[in-house]
Structures are given as C-alpha cells and as structure tokens.
Design a protein around this motif. Structure first.
Motif, mmCIF file in Angstrom:
data_model
loop_
_atom_site.group_PDB
_atom_site.id
_atom_site.type_symbol
_atom_site.label_atom_id
_atom_site.label_comp_id
_atom_site.label_asym_id
_atom_site.label_seq_id
_atom_site.Cartn_x
_atom_site.Cartn_y
_atom_site.Cartn_z
ATOM 1 N N ASN A 257 3.927 4.832 -9.148
ATOM 2 C CA ASN A 257 3.392 5.114 -7.662
ATOM 3 C C ASN A 257 2.099 4.399 -7.591
ATOM 4 O OD1 ASN A 257 1.534 6.908 -8.427
ATOM 5 N ND2 ASN A 257 2.991 8.468 -8.195
ATOM 6 N N GLU A 258 1.642 4.190 -6.410
ATOM 7 C CA GLU A 258 0.164 3.512 -6.111
ATOM 8 C C GLU A 258 -0.737 4.022 -6.947
ATOM 9 O OE1 GLU A 258 -0.102 3.030 -2.027
ATOM 10 O OE2 GLU A 258 1.782 2.560 -1.833
ATOM 11 N N LYS A 259 -0.728 5.432 -6.943
ATOM 12 C CA LYS A 259 -2.139 6.153 -7.611
ATOM 13 C C LYS A 259 -1.956 5.726 -8.951
ATOM 14 C CE LYS A 259 -3.977 10.981 -8.002
ATOM 15 N NZ LYS A 259 -3.900 12.322 -8.077
ATOM 16 N N ALA A 260 -0.749 5.841 -9.633
ATOM 17 C CA ALA A 260 -0.925 5.787 -11.325
ATOM 18 C C ALA A 260 -1.276 4.364 -11.236
ATOM 19 C CB ALA A 260 0.752 5.808 -11.455
ATOM 20 N N ALA A 261 -0.926 3.377 -10.462
ATOM 21 C CA ALA A 261 -1.373 2.008 -10.738
ATOM 22 C C ALA A 261 -3.098 1.928 -10.719
ATOM 23 C CB ALA A 261 -0.831 0.947 -9.734
ATOM 24 N N LYS A 262 -3.405 2.518 -9.716
ATOM 25 C CA LYS A 262 -5.053 2.681 -9.412
ATOM 26 C C LYS A 262 -5.712 3.230 -10.211
ATOM 27 C CE LYS A 262 -7.942 1.940 -5.555
ATOM 28 N NZ LYS A 262 -8.127 2.286 -4.078
ATOM 29 N N THR A 263 -5.382 4.348 -11.014
ATOM 30 C CA THR A 263 -6.048 5.265 -12.030
ATOM 31 C C THR A 263 -5.942 4.432 -13.355
ATOM 32 O OG1 THR A 263 -5.199 7.421 -11.137
ATOM 33 C CG2 THR A 263 -6.118 7.588 -13.063
ATOM 34 N N ALA A 264 -4.662 3.779 -13.529
ATOM 35 C CA ALA A 264 -4.694 3.148 -14.859
ATOM 36 C C ALA A 264 -5.796 1.866 -14.983
ATOM 37 C CB ALA A 264 -3.277 2.535 -14.844
ATOM 38 N N VAL A 265 -6.125 1.399 -13.839
ATOM 39 C CA VAL A 265 -7.057 0.321 -13.770
ATOM 40 C C VAL A 265 -8.290 0.697 -14.255
ATOM 41 C CG1 VAL A 265 -8.371 -1.343 -12.427
ATOM 42 C CG2 VAL A 265 -5.734 -1.161 -11.951
ATOM 43 N N VAL A 266 -8.739 1.824 -13.871
ATOM 44 C CA VAL A 266 -10.215 2.544 -14.221
ATOM 45 C C VAL A 266 -10.263 2.784 -15.869
ATOM 46 C CG1 VAL A 266 -11.512 4.578 -14.080
ATOM 47 C CG2 VAL A 266 -10.476 3.810 -12.180
ATOM 48 N N TRP A 267 -9.041 3.374 -16.558
ATOM 49 C CA TRP A 267 -9.160 3.507 -18.081
ATOM 50 C C TRP A 267 -8.919 2.161 -18.609
ATOM 51 C CZ3 TRP A 267 -11.256 7.682 -19.677
ATOM 52 C CH2 TRP A 267 -11.243 8.866 -18.813
ATOM 53 N N TRP A 268 -8.297 1.262 -18.013
ATOM 54 C CA TRP A 268 -7.953 -0.162 -18.543
ATOM 55 C C TRP A 268 -9.498 -0.940 -18.906
ATOM 56 C CZ3 TRP A 268 -5.973 -4.735 -15.650
ATOM 57 C CH2 TRP A 268 -5.747 -5.839 -16.524
ATOM 58 N N VAL A 269 -10.212 -0.821 -17.850
ATOM 59 C CA VAL A 269 -11.588 -1.483 -18.022
ATOM 60 C C VAL A 269 -12.430 -0.781 -19.018
ATOM 61 C CG1 VAL A 269 -12.767 -0.172 -16.146
ATOM 62 C CG2 VAL A 269 -13.254 -2.526 -16.803
ATOM 63 N N VAL A 270 -12.480 0.655 -19.191
ATOM 64 C CA VAL A 270 -13.235 1.229 -20.155
ATOM 65 C C VAL A 270 -12.800 0.889 -21.463
ATOM 66 C CG1 VAL A 270 -13.732 3.655 -20.994
ATOM 67 C CG2 VAL A 270 -13.820 3.159 -18.483
ATOM 68 N N GLY A 271 -11.349 1.057 -21.755
ATOM 69 C CA GLY A 271 -10.723 0.615 -22.920
ATOM 70 C C GLY A 271 -11.024 -0.916 -23.549
ATOM 71 N N THR A 272 -10.969 -1.766 -22.404
ATOM 72 C CA THR A 272 -11.275 -3.126 -22.747
ATOM 73 C C THR A 272 -12.619 -3.479 -23.228
ATOM 74 O OG1 THR A 272 -9.661 -3.867 -21.125
ATOM 75 C CG2 THR A 272 -10.913 -5.555 -21.879
ATOM 76 N N ILE A 273 -13.617 -2.953 -22.530
ATOM 77 C CA ILE A 273 -14.930 -2.961 -22.951
ATOM 78 C C ILE A 273 -15.219 -2.509 -24.231
ATOM 79 C CG2 ILE A 273 -17.390 -2.420 -22.357
ATOM 80 C CD1 ILE A 273 -16.579 -2.544 -19.412
ATOM 81 N N ILE A 274 -14.764 -1.285 -24.501
ATOM 82 C CA ILE A 274 -15.006 -0.749 -25.876
ATOM 83 C C ILE A 274 -14.412 -1.686 -26.740
ATOM 84 C CG2 ILE A 274 -14.480 1.041 -27.545
ATOM 85 C CD1 ILE A 274 -14.612 3.102 -24.710
ATOM 86 N N VAL A 275 -13.253 -1.980 -26.643
ATOM 87 C CA VAL A 275 -12.616 -2.559 -27.913
ATOM 88 C C VAL A 275 -13.148 -4.097 -28.143
ATOM 89 C CG1 VAL A 275 -10.296 -3.549 -28.496
ATOM 90 C CG2 VAL A 275 -10.349 -1.300 -27.593
ATOM 91 N N GLU A 276 -13.346 -4.932 -26.845
ATOM 92 C CA GLU A 276 -13.950 -6.279 -27.057
ATOM 93 C C GLU A 276 -15.096 -6.328 -27.726
ATOM 94 O OE1 GLU A 276 -11.309 -9.113 -24.508
ATOM 95 O OE2 GLU A 276 -12.792 -8.190 -23.228
ATOM 96 N N THR A 277 -15.911 -5.142 -27.279
ATOM 97 C CA THR A 277 -17.273 -5.352 -27.795
ATOM 98 C C THR A 277 -17.399 -4.931 -29.262
ATOM 99 O OG1 THR A 277 -18.359 -4.480 -25.523
ATOM 100 C CG2 THR A 277 -19.699 -4.360 -27.327
ATOM 101 N N ALA A 278 -16.277 -3.886 -29.604
ATOM 102 C CA ALA A 278 -16.331 -3.601 -31.072
ATOM 103 C C ALA A 278 -15.839 -4.569 -31.900
ATOM 104 C CB ALA A 278 -15.395 -2.544 -31.064
ATOM 105 N N ILE A 279 -14.910 -5.404 -31.279
ATOM 106 C CA ILE A 279 -14.320 -7.011 -32.249
ATOM 107 C C ILE A 279 -15.331 -7.592 -32.315
ATOM 108 C CG2 ILE A 279 -12.846 -8.537 -31.840
ATOM 109 C CD1 ILE A 279 -10.612 -6.748 -30.824
ATOM 110 N N ALA A 280 -16.358 -7.972 -31.293
ATOM 111 C CA ALA A 280 -17.399 -8.982 -31.387
ATOM 112 C C ALA A 280 -18.264 -8.567 -32.399
ATOM 113 C CB ALA A 280 -17.804 -9.272 -30.024
#
Length: 508
Positions: A257-280
C-alpha cells in the motif's frame, strides 16, 4: 538459488513476476531498495574513488541521498498509480513515443549497470578462488574444445562469466518475488559487515594519530581540493539517476500500500547514508595502508587497482587488524551487493521490453504464461548483452557515470515534470527524453572512437541534462498546453490510474 527456485512455483501471472503480486511489506521493501542502490558502483567505483580523492567522494553518494528525500514526497503518489514500469507513466502523461524512447534509455543504461556487476563478481572470484578458477579453465582446455586464445580469454573472464550465469539464472526463475525475498538477508549482511569493519580498522591502524600522520588532510575536506563544478559533475549523475530509477518505481508498485512505500523511503535513506559513508571510510583507511607498502609486497595495491580496495581489505584483512570472520563477512557482503544489484537491474529492462514493447505493440492479447516466458527469455538475452558491454569501458567508474547520465538526462526531467509541472506538454516530454539520450550517446561514442576523449565521463551529465531540461521547457512553452484530462490524474489524491491506462492503451 534455492529460494528463487521455490518462489518460481508461486509465479502465476506477470504481476507476480514483475511486481511480486503488489504485496511487499515495509521491511522487505527497505531491504530491496537498499540492496538495489548499493551495488558495484558503491562497492568498487565509489570505494576506489574515495581511496583516490578522499571523503569528497561522498558528493557522488549525496546525489542519491538528496534524491531519496525528494522521492519521499512522491512515493505514495507513485504507488497509487499501480502500474508496472516507468514507461507506463510516460505514455500515460505523454504518448507512445515517450514510452518507446523511455524503454530504449532504460535498456541501454541498465544493461551497462548489469555489466559492471558481472565484472565486480569476477573480481571477487579472482581474489578468493584464483587457484580453483585456474583448475576449472585447465579442465575445460584439456577437452580440446577451445584453443590457446580461447583458454587465455576464459582465464581472464571466467569469474565474470560465472557471475553472469548465476545472476541471469536467479532472476529468470522468479523475478521480483525471488529478489525481495533474498534482499532482506542481503541488506542485513551488507550493513553489518561494513559497520563492523570500519571501527576495527580505525583502531587497529592507530586511530586519529595514524590518520594525522599518514593521510593527507585534504582527503578529509569537503571539496577534496576540487572546485564546485567538479562537485556538481559527480553529484548530479546519481541524483538524476535516482529520481528516474526504474527499479525504485517498480518496487514502489510492488508495495502492499501507499503507507508501506512511504515508510520504506525513510529507512532507505538512513541505511544508504550509513552504508555508503562506511564504505568510503573503510576505503580511505585501508588504501592508506596498502598503497604505501613496497611494490614487491604481496599486499601492495596500486592506484590503478584502487577499485578493488574493499575486496583487497577483506582478503588481506589481517594486515589491517580485521579478524578472518569479519573478512569473510565483508566478502559475503560484496557478493550480496553485486548479485542483488545485478538481479534488480536485469529484471527492470526485461520488464520494460516485455511490458512496453511486446505486450503494448507486438502481442497485446498474449496470455499470462506467454508473457512470463517471454520475459524470462529477455532476461537471458539482456544478460548476454550486458556481458558484451564490458569490453566497451576502461573502468567500472566510467561505466557507472555513463549509465547514470543516460537515465538522469534521458528520463528524469520528463518523468519528474509529469508529477510536478502541469504546463509540460507531450511534445516537450518527448523532446526532453530524445535530447538527453542523444547527447549522452553522442559524447560516449565520440569518447570511444577518438584517441583524445571529448569530455571526461564525470562531466557528461552537465551538457546532457542541461540540454534535456532546456528542450523540456522551451518545447513545452512553444506548444499548446495539454488538456486538463491529460495531467489531472497525476495530481488527484484518491484516483486509481489502472483503468485510465488500460483505456488509454485501447484508444491507441
């Protein structure tokens, strides 16, 4: 592979294969979005870039972070449309030519991205199993099937061929159903591995004292000694790619549903920042050690091989304080990154060709079984094309920038305008897609055939995206506004577009 084979039994329709039956919960959506975005571009190209220029490499990653924040405000609207592909949206807002051009852009860009996942998998296998690969090649050569030249080629490319075989097979069995099921495991392994590795390496090397004595301070400056034009040149390819990323939209369509899509984006940006900063960070720390060793050392890593720094650190982790268990976890993370991204970026263009060309123009009345079979064949064909593309680029970074620019300049302006600018016209949207794709292809081809490149791949996005946006605005303002019924569906809050696109398709 076992999970993929099991999930293949649940495939009853194109909706199951393309968008996992539109039933993906938030936690699975977060995992698959993270795994799709963190690919060889981050693990190899991004890490190698960070090793050479320092933390300013994160300008490239930041393009995605900003893009994800903007996507947060679009995610619910995209899910509400409930379609299968980005070209579905392009035809609904513009016309069939926008669908066709959009499909061409996605196929070219995404097969390029899949190609460098194959190369990344080859790097991993060469690193951890080179003796086994040699034995395999010798066994094949002893049959007499291939000559000396074939044996030499096979030894150089056997890792990439094995990776390609796995990714193609995995994707062809169950499509999106298998991808979202495995990506939650992949996402956990990736995050755990890089987050554990950075502090271990930091303290093992000597902490802040080591950094102050052995690493150039400019590597920790925001611009890294570069100018603003350079920063924008590496920022915009990832920013524009993410905003037009067909995989992302396809996965929003998969959400329950729409709520699942929107909530997933919040956690996606958090995870991406953590992982990409750690890789660098890991790349900078590890490269500062391995690059200054004597060239005769088995552990030495040259600048031209900097794209392999994360894999090198995992393989020779004892040199920088990584326990063997953590090194193994890091290798598992590398495999998870490469295969999960390869799977998703192979599924997307196969979906586009099936849905936007075959089903739309060739065989509109095809049965569900025939559509799934056709898409599986497309997975195989595009996988072979992706492998052949490997020969056309020097480095993974060159492949990444070219693919990012193709989508960012050819697709994103027209796609965003559909949701954000009511005045955009059909002619303006089609002109934008054609111009962005044309400029990117022209510069890439000239770079390939001329002895002196016309422009560095890091800067292609500036003229390509600039020309695309200019065409969008100028042509739209010079042509009659589209009727209200053409654009109002993209702004109404509680309207389903499933019937609208079916009606539009039947009219055409």
């Amino acid at each position: 592979m076992v999970i993929s084979i099991i999930k293949s039994r649940a495939i009853k329709s194109q909706e199951d294969f393309m968008v996992a039956g539109r039933s993906v919960p938030t936690y699975k959506l977060v995992g698959t979005l993270l795994c799709t975005w963190i690919g060889s571009g981050s693990l190899l190209a991004g890490a190698g870039f960070a090793a050479r220029v320092g933390i300013s490499e994160l300008w490239m990653a930041a393009g995605a972070w900003v893009g994800i924040v903007i996507v947060f405000f679009l995610a619910a609207r995209v899910r509400r449309i409930a379609q299968f592909t980005v070209p579905d949206i392009l035809e609904l807002r513009y016309n069939k030519w926008a669908r066709i051009f959009g499909t061409v852009v996605i196929v070219i860009a995404y097969t390029t991205i899949v190609g460098y996942q194959f190369r990344g998998g080859g790097f991993v296998l060469d690193l951890v199993a080179s003796d086994g690969l040699d034995t395999l090649v010798q066994s094949i050569a002893s049959t007499g099937i291939i000559g000396e030249s074939g044996t030499a080629y096979l030894r150089t490319h056997i890792g990439a061929i094995l990776t390609a075989t796995f990714i193609i097979s995995f994707t062809a069995f169950a499509g999106m159903l298998s991808i979202v099921s495995v990506d939650i495991i992949n996402g956990a392994v990736i995050t755990l591995a890089v987050v554990i590795s950075v502090p271990i390496v930091f303290f093992s090397l000597g902490g802040m004292e080591y950094i102050s004595l052995n690493i150039d301070p400019i590597k920790f400056s925001v611009m890294g000694g570069h100018d603003f034009l350079w920063a924008m040149g590496v920022f915009f390819p990832t920013f524009l790619l993410l905003m037009g990323e067909s995989n992302m939209y396809q996965k929003f369509f998969s959400a329950k549903n729409e709520k699942a899509a929107k909530t997933a984006v919040v956690w996606w940006v958090v995870g991406t920042i953590i992982v990409e900063t750690a890789i660098a960070s890991l790349a900078i720390l590890a490269f500062s050690h391995f690059n200054v060793l004597p060239e005769s050392s088995a552990f030495y890593l040259a600048v031209e091989n900097s794209e392999q720094i994360i894999l090198h650190a995992a393989r020779f982790g004892s040199e920088i304080g990584l326990p063997i268990a953590v090194g193994l976890l890091l290798i598992c993370a590398a495999v998870a990154i490469i295969t999960s991204t390869g799977n998703s970026f192979l599924l997307a263009p196969s979906t586009n060709i099936t849905r936007d060309i075959y089903q739309r123009f060739v065989n509109p009345n095809a049965s569900e079984k025939r559509i799934v079979s056709f898409q599986r064949f497309m997975v195989l064909l595009l996988g072979i094309m992706a492998y052949l593309l490997l020969t056309q680029f020097r480095t993974i970074l060159d492949m990444a920038f070219t693919a990012y620019t193709m989508v960012g300049a050819g697709l994103t302006p027209a796609l965003l305008a559909a949701f954000l600018w009511k005045r955009v016209t059909t002619a303006g949207g089609v002109a934008s897609i054609a111009t962005g794709m044309g400029v990117t292809l022209l510069i890439t081809i000239l770079n390939s055939v001329l002895t002196q490149p016309v422009m560095s791949t890091e800067y292609i996005v500036l003229p390509a995206a600039g020309a695309s946006v200019l065409a969008l605005i100028v042509v739209s303002l010079m042509t009659e506004p589209d009727p209200k019924e053409k654009w109002e569906k993209f702004y109404e809050k509680d309207v389903s577009l499933s019937e609208a696109i079916q009606e539009h398709t039947s009219e055409n």
